[in-house]
Motif scaffolding. Structure first.
Motif, short mmCIF file in Angstrom:
data_model
loop_
_atom_site.label_atom_id
_atom_site.label_comp_id
_atom_site.label_asym_id
_atom_site.label_seq_id
_atom_site.Cartn_x
_atom_site.Cartn_y
_atom_site.Cartn_z
N PRO A 1 0.87 -1.08 -0.13
CA PRO A 1 -0.18 0.12 -0.21
C PRO A 1 0.78 1.45 0.06
O PRO A 1 0.35 2.30 -0.34
CB PRO A 1 -0.74 -0.18 1.23
CG PRO A 1 -0.91 -1.57 1.41
CD PRO A 1 0.32 -2.00 1.14
N SER B 1 -6.99 5.23 1.18
CA SER B 1 -6.08 5.60 2.40
C SER B 1 -6.45 7.00 2.86
O SER B 1 -5.95 7.37 3.90
CB SER B 1 -4.64 5.20 2.03
OG SER B 1 -4.04 6.14 1.18
N THR C 1 -4.70 0.14 1.10
CA THR C 1 -5.09 0.13 2.45
C THR C 1 -4.61 -1.50 2.61
O THR C 1 -4.50 -2.13 1.69
CB THR C 1 -6.39 0.22 2.98
OG1 THR C 1 -7.33 -0.43 2.07
CG2 THR C 1 -6.88 1.74 2.88
#
Length: 419
Positions: A269, A290, A306
């Motif tokens: 991520p 995010s 995420t």
């Protein structure tokens, strides 16, 4: 001890004073947590309960950590008196495993494999059984574990031909380290053959433990919300566990599909900012998970940068492009999770880490391995979902590697005949 091991111990000891500089640079790049650097040095560790049997399970990153977590849960189901210590190398794996730890377990970042750090770690925790996942061979840690009499096992062992050729040049060292393990279990036939050649003794072919992992879960309320606000009546295509270059390949593959809802969930991520730059350069409206962006039906791409939400993206998607197979040296990722959720799956041809599994799935028409954007796009829009009969057969076969592994580990557990 072999001359190569003596040299390794000397070099890792000599380089240890420079480890702080390397770790601080990694922390500045977001690859380490400043607050957890002591764990890398095996310092300021929590107290060990002296009367509780402790099993140490070590894996490198997300894939190994996930399967070791499932293995640990199975061990605790049989032996709730055990304490489990998980270690891993990456922050991504740490963030994945920590919210899912069972009650009798904890996680810390893996110590550096220097003589001093390995000695501190092993002497502090004094594990009764050390379980190494896939290909995690760290000589100083293994030697220190042997010195205190800890049992050792390699589970879901995987070794490419390139790695085997490298170890063949230091075969006596590998044999000295792994040949003394109490259990060596291979994930596939090729690895079993390579390991047997290196250690000079038979190796158990258990099968790939990742087949026993359940599909990731999802929040039903959030799934319904995203269906309504983001997907709507559109077809949804997911690029899962992607690596650099694969996001662009995926976008090229689906650019001719009208009004599609796209999801990109990178393997790491922390690459979210780079992927956001790619989407801006292509003029695609996107929402970044995010950052708390709320996607709607005018959003072309949901950038899912995420952790712990892949179950949500798999369920939202109509078909899945699985990353790791179109990037050199990655070796692919586990395709069983989206397949078990009834999704058509496409990946690239470089899947050496799952060669046996994916070859079998290809024969069953449950996955396609493709190179070009045009071929990938066509497959994503035309592949049928897995049949009920195919899914039932997969479910029936799934747990056999886990059962073989548990059978091999039970005699090694303290109080189960281990000495």
């Amino acid at each position: 001890m072999t001359p190569a091991l003596h040299a390794y111990r000397f070099l890792t000891g000599a380089l240890a004073p420079f480890a702080g500089f390397v770790l601080r640079r990694r922390a500045a790049a977001g690859k380490e947590d400043y607050l957890r650097l002591n764990e890398r040095y095996a310092k300021r560790m929590p107290a060990r309960r002296s009367s509780t049997p402790l099993i140490w399970l070590h894996g490198a990153s997300v894939g190994e950590t996930s399967l070791l977590l499932e293995l640990g849960n199975r061990l605790l189901a049989e032996r709730p008196d055990l304490m489990l210590l998980f270690t891993s190398q990456t922050l991504t794996s740490a963030r994945l495993i920590e919210p899912r730890l069972p009650r009798n377990a904890f996680h810390q970042m893996a110590p550096l494999d220097t003589p001093a750090a390995a000695r501190r770690f092993i002497r502090h925790w004094r594990p009764d059984l050390c379980i190494f996942g896939e290909g995690e061979i760290w000589p100083n840690l293994i030697l220190e574990a042997e010195r205190i009499g800890a049992r050792r096992a390699l589970v879901n062992g995987r070794m490419t031909e390139k790695s085997a050729n490298g170890w063949m040049r230091a075969r006596q060292t590998f044999k000295y380290l792994v040949g003394k393990f109490d259990a060596v279990l291979a994930a596939d036939e090729d690895t079993a053959r390579r390991l047997a050649s290196l250690i000079g003794q038979p190796v158990t072919l258990a099968g790939n433990l990742k087949s026993a992992l359940p599909p990731p879960s999802a929040n039903d309320v959030e799934l319904r919300r995203l269906h309504e606000t983001f997907k709507g009546q559109r077809k949804c295509y997911l690029a899962a566990s992607t690596h650099p270059g694969e996001e662009a390949l995926f976008l090229d593959a689906v650019k001719a599909i009208p009004d599609a809802a796209l999801i990109i969930a990178p393997r790491h991520p922390e690459r979210g900012a780079d992927i956001a730059d790619l989407l801006r350069a292509r003029g695609l409206p996107f929402a970044r998970r995010s950052k708390g962006d709320a996607p709607n039906q005018r959003t072309s791409v949901l950038l899912a940068d995420t952790m712990g939400e892949m179950g949500l993206w798999y369920r939202l998607a109509d078909s899945v492009y699985l990353g790791g197979g179109n990037t050199p040296d990655v070796g692919g990722h586990n395709p069983l999770e989206p397949i078990r959720l009834g999704k058509p799956v496409v990946s690239g041809p470089d899947v050496f880490n799952f060669a046996t599994m994916i070859s079998d799935l290809e024969e069953r028409n449950l996955i396609r391995l493709l190179k070009t954007p045009k071929a990938i796009g066509r497959a994503l829009t035309t592949m049928p979902p897995p049949s009920t009969a195919s899914l039932d057969l997969l479910a029936h076969e799934a747990d056999e590697p886990m059962q073989v592994t548990l059978e091999a580990l039970r005699p090694l557990l303290p109080g189960n005949g281990a000495s």
